[in-house]
Design a protein around this motif. Sequence first.
Motif, PDB file in Angstrom:
ATOM      1  N   ASP A 160      23.037  37.988  15.938  1.00  0.00           N
ATOM      2  CA  ASP A 160      22.442  39.129  16.429  1.00  0.00           C
ATOM      3  C   ASP A 160      23.442  39.935  16.917  1.00  0.00           C
ATOM      4  O   ASP A 160      24.207  39.607  17.758  1.00  0.00           O
ATOM      5  CB  ASP A 160      21.236  38.747  17.499  1.00  0.00           C
ATOM      6  N   HIS A 177      23.997  30.301  17.000  1.00  0.00           N
ATOM      7  CA  HIS A 177      23.168  31.511  17.202  1.00  0.00           C
ATOM      8  C   HIS A 177      23.944  32.344  18.247  1.00  0.00           C
ATOM      9  O   HIS A 177      24.066  32.055  19.494  1.00  0.00           O
ATOM     10  CB  HIS A 177      21.786  31.150  17.687  1.00  0.00           C
ATOM     11  N   HIS A 225      10.286  39.037  17.059  1.00  0.00           N
ATOM     12  CA  HIS A 225      11.876  38.892  17.080  1.00  0.00           C
ATOM     13  C   HIS A 225      12.477  38.150  18.526  1.00  0.00           C
ATOM     14  O   HIS A 225      13.505  37.840  18.496  1.00  0.00           O
ATOM     15  CB  HIS A 225      12.581  40.000  16.752  1.00  0.00           C
ATOM     16  N   HIS A 258      15.406  40.018  14.313  1.00  0.00           N
ATOM     17  CA  HIS A 258      15.576  38.427  14.279  1.00  0.00           C
ATOM     18  C   HIS A 258      14.314  37.645  14.046  1.00  0.00           C
ATOM     19  O   HIS A 258      14.518  36.274  13.716  1.00  0.00           O
ATOM     20  CB  HIS A 258      16.167  38.242  15.538  1.00  0.00           C
ATOM     21  N   ASP A 277      15.831  34.439  22.565  1.00  0.00           N
ATOM     22  CA  ASP A 277      14.838  34.765  21.627  1.00  0.00           C
ATOM     23  C   ASP A 277      13.902  33.262  21.407  1.00  0.00           C
ATOM     24  O   ASP A 277      13.427  32.765  20.540  1.00  0.00           O
ATOM     25  CB  ASP A 277      15.361  34.713  20.105  1.00  0.00           C
ATOM     26  N   ASP A 282      23.958  35.738  20.441  1.00  0.00           N
ATOM     27  CA  ASP A 282      22.850  36.809  20.796  1.00  0.00           C
ATOM     28  C   ASP A 282      22.848  37.291  22.548  1.00  0.00           C
ATOM     29  O   ASP A 282      23.508  36.213  23.085  1.00  0.00           O
ATOM     30  CB  ASP A 282      21.508  36.274  20.517  1.00  0.00           C
TER      31      ASP A 282
HETATM   32 MN    MN Z   1      18.161  37.975  18.476  1.00  0.00          MN
END
Ligand code: MN
Length: 291
Positions: free
Chosen positions: A216, A136, A154, A115, A142, A138
């Motif tokens: 992700d 995003h 990442h 990432h 992050d 995930d």
């Molecule tokens: Mn990620």
Amino acid sequence: MPNSLVAPDATNPFAGSLDDLGRGTVALVGVGVDANSSYLRGSAAAPAAVREQLHCGSANYCSESGADLTDVIVDLGDVAVSNTAASVADADMITQVLRSVVATGAAPLTIGGDHSVTYPVLRALGPAHNDLHIVHIDAHPDLYDSFEDNRFSHASPFARIMEDQLCSNLTQIGIRTATPHQREQAARFAITTVTASEFSQFDLGQVCGPVYVSIDLDGLDPAFAPGVSHHEPGGLTVRQVIDLLSALATKDDATIVGADVVELNPGRDLGGMTAMVAAKLTRELAAALAT
Ligand code: MN
Ligand code: MN
């Protein structure tokens, strides 16, 4: 510029160059960086694994909406990175390639890598759009200020993106691992967090304008996507993510202008099933980007 890219195999039916790009096309760009991964390496092999499934004879080149992507996707190959941890040169190379893509009017679709690639991609995309909204998906926010002394980790791209003001809004979906530090960061940057348990109540109401989608694959439940470095149970289904993309693509006041699919680790995959999920999401994203 030609030295910035490793061209795809000539047998790749989507193979092309910057000269083939323009409005209505989607530029597929592989970025095999896994040196900024904190736990396991392996995602550098993802671009090749996704292409293998994308061109697998078991599927076709149409999205679920019926869009034929044969003349839409232009595969530029992979960015010529050194794949060294915290490499400024690699990040600059990624940004340079993506700026060249954006300048043609084509929509970029990046296949990671880990990432960490999303920050240099957004350095090219962010300034090209007013009021960019990032969606995003995930398991992880992050948002670490730094992880294991690596600010390009990442685990940190969205901290860098928010610091550099590369978007106006960030909505993180599927989150189920936020630490106290990352919760502080989310509050500091005024990020909208939709946890995995809140997802069924989430609606896209406030997501509008130009939208960048970063997926992700560990945002999905590992039952659907085992080929990732970080198995975090309790995630989204493939169906939920595709339906979210479809809702975004057909939303009157939103336009998807760029996307990435990251964190496929082919060494952890089972019979290529996660690579096929990545290839399917690539097709759905390409159709949404070309709309
Ligand atoms: Mn990620
Ligand atoms: Mn993750």
